[in-house]
Design a protein around this motif. Sequence first.
Motif, mmCIF file in Angstrom:
data_model
loop_
_atom_site.group_PDB
_atom_site.id
_atom_site.type_symbol
_atom_site.label_atom_id
_atom_site.label_comp_id
_atom_site.label_asym_id
_atom_site.label_seq_id
_atom_site.Cartn_x
_atom_site.Cartn_y
_atom_site.Cartn_z
ATOM 1 N N GLU A 27 -14.054 3.376 -5.479
ATOM 2 C CA GLU A 27 -14.561 2.012 -5.304
ATOM 3 C C GLU A 27 -13.483 0.979 -5.601
ATOM 4 O OE1 GLU A 27 -17.780 -0.584 -4.313
ATOM 5 O OE2 GLU A 27 -17.547 1.589 -4.129
ATOM 6 N N ARG A 28 -12.766 1.161 -6.703
ATOM 7 C CA ARG A 28 -11.740 0.188 -7.078
ATOM 8 C C ARG A 28 -10.533 0.259 -6.136
ATOM 9 N NH1 ARG A 28 -15.731 -1.208 -8.964
ATOM 10 N NH2 ARG A 28 -16.219 -1.548 -11.182
ATOM 11 N N ALA A 29 -10.193 1.449 -5.673
ATOM 12 C CA ALA A 29 -9.080 1.574 -4.731
ATOM 13 C C ALA A 29 -9.429 0.913 -3.396
ATOM 14 C CB ALA A 29 -8.721 3.041 -4.520
ATOM 15 N N ARG A 30 -10.676 1.057 -2.951
ATOM 16 C CA ARG A 30 -11.097 0.418 -1.694
ATOM 17 C C ARG A 30 -11.192 -1.085 -1.839
ATOM 18 N NH1 ARG A 30 -15.503 5.120 -0.964
ATOM 19 N NH2 ARG A 30 -14.230 6.591 0.242
ATOM 20 N N ALA A 31 -11.491 -1.560 -3.052
ATOM 21 C CA ALA A 31 -11.525 -3.010 -3.259
ATOM 22 C C ALA A 31 -10.141 -3.617 -3.040
ATOM 23 C CB ALA A 31 -12.030 -3.321 -4.667
ATOM 24 N N ALA A 32 -9.097 -2.865 -3.386
ATOM 25 C CA ALA A 32 -7.729 -3.350 -3.197
ATOM 26 C C ALA A 32 -7.212 -3.077 -1.794
ATOM 27 C CB ALA A 32 -6.796 -2.693 -4.226
ATOM 28 N N ASN A 33 -7.780 -2.041 -1.148
ATOM 29 C CA ASN A 33 -7.340 -1.678 0.199
ATOM 30 C C ASN A 33 -8.527 -1.100 0.953
ATOM 31 O OD1 ASN A 33 -6.142 -0.807 2.544
ATOM 32 N ND2 ASN A 33 -4.978 0.854 1.583
ATOM 33 N N PRO A 34 -9.228 -1.928 1.751
ATOM 34 C CA PRO A 34 -10.437 -1.457 2.449
ATOM 35 C C PRO A 34 -10.189 -0.273 3.362
ATOM 36 C CG PRO A 34 -10.274 -3.861 2.534
ATOM 37 C CD PRO A 34 -8.966 -3.360 1.979
ATOM 38 N N ARG A 35 -8.943 -0.016 3.750
ATOM 39 C CA ARG A 35 -8.638 1.121 4.629
ATOM 40 C C ARG A 35 -8.411 2.416 3.855
ATOM 41 N NH1 ARG A 35 -5.774 -3.213 6.797
ATOM 42 N NH2 ARG A 35 -6.461 -3.831 8.910
ATOM 43 N N PHE A 36 -8.533 2.360 2.543
ATOM 44 C CA PHE A 36 -8.300 3.556 1.719
ATOM 45 C C PHE A 36 -9.385 4.592 2.021
ATOM 46 C CE2 PHE A 36 -8.779 5.909 -2.351
ATOM 47 C CZ PHE A 36 -7.498 6.433 -2.428
ATOM 48 N N ALA A 37 -9.007 5.712 2.630
ATOM 49 C CA ALA A 37 -9.959 6.757 3.015
ATOM 50 C C ALA A 37 -9.313 8.116 2.772
ATOM 51 C CB ALA A 37 -10.362 6.610 4.477
ATOM 52 N N PRO A 38 -9.285 8.591 1.538
ATOM 53 C CA PRO A 38 -8.590 9.846 1.216
ATOM 54 C C PRO A 38 -9.289 11.065 1.797
ATOM 55 C CG PRO A 38 -9.843 9.072 -0.673
ATOM 56 C CD PRO A 38 -9.941 7.991 0.360
ATOM 57 N N ASP A 39 -8.488 12.060 2.208
ATOM 58 C CA ASP A 39 -9.056 13.327 2.657
ATOM 59 C C ASP A 39 -9.341 14.210 1.448
ATOM 60 O OD1 ASP A 39 -6.552 14.084 1.812
ATOM 61 O OD2 ASP A 39 -5.792 14.576 3.813
ATOM 62 N N ARG A 40 -9.835 15.406 1.721
ATOM 63 C CA ARG A 40 -10.247 16.295 0.633
ATOM 64 C C ARG A 40 -9.109 16.613 -0.350
ATOM 65 N NH1 ARG A 40 -14.891 18.643 -1.857
ATOM 66 N NH2 ARG A 40 -14.063 20.247 -3.192
ATOM 67 N N PRO A 41 -7.911 16.989 0.115
ATOM 68 C CA PRO A 41 -6.835 17.261 -0.851
ATOM 69 C C PRO A 41 -6.501 16.046 -1.716
ATOM 70 C CG PRO A 41 -6.279 18.180 1.290
ATOM 71 C CD PRO A 41 -7.495 17.344 1.495
ATOM 72 N N LEU A 42 -6.571 14.862 -1.135
ATOM 73 C CA LEU A 42 -6.256 13.673 -1.918
ATOM 74 C C LEU A 42 -7.358 13.379 -2.935
ATOM 75 C CD1 LEU A 42 -3.753 11.952 -1.840
ATOM 76 C CD2 LEU A 42 -4.992 10.256 -0.485
ATOM 77 N N VAL A 43 -8.604 13.654 -2.563
ATOM 78 C CA VAL A 43 -9.701 13.484 -3.523
ATOM 79 C C VAL A 43 -9.546 14.463 -4.684
ATOM 80 C CG1 VAL A 43 -12.206 13.686 -3.865
ATOM 81 C CG2 VAL A 43 -11.312 12.527 -1.840
ATOM 82 N N GLU A 44 -9.073 15.675 -4.387
ATOM 83 C CA GLU A 44 -8.830 16.640 -5.463
ATOM 84 C C GLU A 44 -7.725 16.140 -6.394
ATOM 85 O OE1 GLU A 44 -8.011 20.305 -3.517
ATOM 86 O OE2 GLU A 44 -10.100 20.674 -2.948
ATOM 87 N N ALA A 69 -8.991 2.971 -17.886
ATOM 88 C CA ALA A 69 -7.776 3.637 -17.406
ATOM 89 C C ALA A 69 -7.887 3.974 -15.926
ATOM 90 C CB ALA A 69 -7.529 4.904 -18.230
ATOM 91 N N ILE A 70 -9.070 4.410 -15.493
ATOM 92 C CA ILE A 70 -9.271 4.749 -14.079
ATOM 93 C C ILE A 70 -9.164 3.502 -13.208
ATOM 94 C CG2 ILE A 70 -10.997 5.580 -12.430
ATOM 95 C CD1 ILE A 70 -11.940 7.504 -14.669
ATOM 96 N N GLU A 71 -9.743 2.396 -13.655
ATOM 97 C CA GLU A 71 -9.650 1.156 -12.887
ATOM 98 C C GLU A 71 -8.202 0.688 -12.762
ATOM 99 O OE1 GLU A 71 -12.328 -1.638 -14.692
ATOM 100 O OE2 GLU A 71 -13.978 -0.988 -13.420
ATOM 101 N N LEU A 72 -7.456 0.769 -13.856
ATOM 102 C CA LEU A 72 -6.048 0.357 -13.806
ATOM 103 C C LEU A 72 -5.242 1.257 -12.872
ATOM 104 C CD1 LEU A 72 -5.477 -0.397 -17.602
ATOM 105 C CD2 LEU A 72 -5.619 -2.083 -15.754
ATOM 106 N N ALA A 73 -5.544 2.555 -12.890
ATOM 107 C CA ALA A 73 -4.839 3.486 -12.008
ATOM 108 C C ALA A 73 -5.202 3.227 -10.548
ATOM 109 C CB ALA A 73 -5.172 4.923 -12.394
ATOM 110 N N ALA A 74 -6.484 3.029 -10.281
ATOM 111 C CA ALA A 74 -6.933 2.802 -8.900
ATOM 112 C C ALA A 74 -6.319 1.524 -8.329
ATOM 113 C CB ALA A 74 -8.452 2.730 -8.848
ATOM 114 N N ALA A 75 -6.144 0.520 -9.172
ATOM 115 C CA ALA A 75 -5.552 -0.738 -8.713
ATOM 116 C C ALA A 75 -4.104 -0.555 -8.265
ATOM 117 C CB ALA A 75 -5.631 -1.779 -9.827
#
Length: 843
Positions: free
Chosen positions: A336-353, A368-374
């Motif tokens: 959610e936080r990564a998409r807020a910074a980049n609406p095109r963020f669409a990771p595939d399965r390996p990236l989600v892992e 910490a997760i929010e800071l990393a996602a940003a």
Amino acid sequence: MASRTARVLGRGLERPGYSAKAAAAAHGPRLSAKNLKFPQLRGIVGGMLAGSGLPASVGFGRFRVLPHRRELLVDGQPAKLGGRAFDILLALIEARGAVVSKKALMARVWAGRLVEENNLQSHISALRAALGPEREAIRTVSGRGYQFVGEILALPEGGDDRASLGPKAADPGALPPTNVPEPVSELIGREDELAEVVNLMGAHRLVTLTGAGGIGKTRLAVALARELRPHFADGVAAAVGLELGGEASVQNVAQRLAGRRLLLVLDTCEHVIEIAASMAEAALGAGPELRILATSRELLKAEGEWVYPVSPLAVPTAEVEQGDFVEYGAIRLFLERARAANPRFAPDRPLVELIAAICRRLDGIPLAIELAAARASALGVEGIAARLDDRFHLLTGGKRTALPRHQTLRATLDWSYELLTEPERVILRRLAVFAGPFSLEAATAVAADPETELASVVENLASLVMKSLVTTEGDGAVARYRLLDTTRAYATEKLDESGQRDSLGGRHAEYYRDVFERAETEVLARPASEWLADYAPEIDNLRSALDWAFSPHGGDVSVGIALTAAAVPLWVYLSLVDECRRRVERALTALVAAARSDACLEMKLQAALGESLRQVGGAVTEMESAWTRTLELAKGTGNVDYELRALVGLWMFRDQGSLALARQFAAGAKTPADRLIGDQMIGHSYFIQGNQSSARRHLERAIANHVPGAFAGSAIIRFQLDHDPMRSLARVLWLQGLPEQAMCMAERLVERAKAQDHAYSLCSSLALAACPIALWTGNFHLAEQYIEVLHETSNRYALISGMLSAAPIGACFSPSGEICGPNCLSCVLLSRSAGSCPRAIGY
């Protein structure tokens, strides 16, 4: 693959479940989760309240089930049980002793969703864990489902002391006043926590949310305040800091609150803890209608306080390979936080892992997760993962409007550290030397020094637990402690600044040398499960101690050599074969370099090297050298046990002369367990020579005297394998023209290997018996399942036994998963080489 593995072996995959009971049900004016506007809460309780055919309250043993409140009580206190586990319990109780099929349970608990059976097994395990000594009330009926066998009694509904929060405001347009801000973003992954705290607020007048910095206490409190607002006629008031003085004394404030139906939110109490505690007690004493929700990194220790520790967001474990990762709150928050910074963020399965691995490294801490996602839009997910060792420089740049302590990860920890007393700071930074969970005994042995009294260490450790800087693990009987990875990284920096890291590393390594030397003396005398329960949790501390001992700057190789030799049983039980080989090789190199002469230590290390080389596919010359040296040292020191181990090691890879080695072993065997293994070795040697009648005679005699599991622990530790005579006999039966008997024995062998829970034994049983016999008898479907289990297990533990048979077999599968045919596969298996299979070598 993991789900199919679970189906074949009947072992659920480990994954963390959500922790909570759902919200309380609505009766009269009581607070009800269905009255809440928060949509996630309605989803928790919506499906199950109406349909239960149970009385309002039922009991069994120490437990009481309240279906309409969706609550399980043990000795009158709420038990920690997830919503789906509670649904399973209800379904089993409603069946009134009948068996409920797995399909029926899954259809009820996951209505409308397609899920794997291992999800059900996971929640059954959680339910049994919650029942503790009465776990046997949930009975597994093989091949059918589950059954509740406890005695169920209908109980009166009365006797509940839960207080009422009062009726909901009649007019939604005229809500009571509040200074709590409206949320501007969704609260993610806290559905269960919201429901649990709603229950607590309905039962108690003072509830404190505790937890580490950045865990999300304030966000949770704000969401709760907004949801509970309709139930307080005089509104919801939030206070931060409690800067009291002059006219605004504790008593003055309490008097002004007297008689009001109000929810008071006291946020961030840790830096004014005394004032907050006094305020809470005075305000609650001024009138019965006031309730207080506090947030703090430590307890208020006020009269009537109930504490709710806010846990990290749910994160999938490293073992979870299938399923919807987005079910986990930590993953959802990152996305959610990564998409807020980049609406095109669409990771595939390996990236989600990879995102899951990042969230694990960050302990599931929301800040910490929010800071990393940003940072994902600038550095990419892989860039973040590569830089987590430097997390305090990486995780900066929080929201401009956030408080300074929430701008960076370091600032959050600085805030907590500065509130500690100096003795607490000393103990915290010394505890950074522990890489994994540790006991009170370990903490006092390592963190204390001649100038520090043991009582002071215990007192400061307890204080650090209360201040959410040290977490506790376990069932409450014996406490174990742990620093979250982020807290440990911060404390390690402070330890480096103190100049004590090397001395603390030495104490830590010496302590764990003593621990594992004790473990080594116990391993053959205790049941494997009991021994592993004590020592398996020490694996990370073991690794850390060895890294220090062999470090080029400082360290102590003598401690490292002794610790390596003593730790071999743990690596063997955990099937960490390649790790064992690498650690043993380093210890032997250090032993030679130190020009030390210690025949006993070298003998243990050479034996461990010989066996680990065999299991990972080392050179035969290296294996023979290691076992020959072991045999020489064992004879020289008069150690009969290691002489037998060396004979087994040499016998394992010598086709020529194997019968002579087996007879030599049998002649030296003194115990029933060793005589049994001697019979198996002789029988298998005859099998290799083609004398199947003699092989069958010896193997059947071994089976007749075999007690499943009786000698397994001894065989695994001493010979790194559970030598089950059924393994060879199954192949003998097939060669004698008895395929049905051979297949039946192979299936029994797999079930027995599963129960042993030892990866190398399982792989050997599959590779040397179950897989080839299933193929030879034409049972390709079962063979395919066995081969997948063999692939998955051997790859996970880097075991060569799986590769010897599974790699060529796997190469014979078409892309659709079909098998070439029995002739090709039999050729591969019989030759034990891919060379005779055209597809396997790429033709």
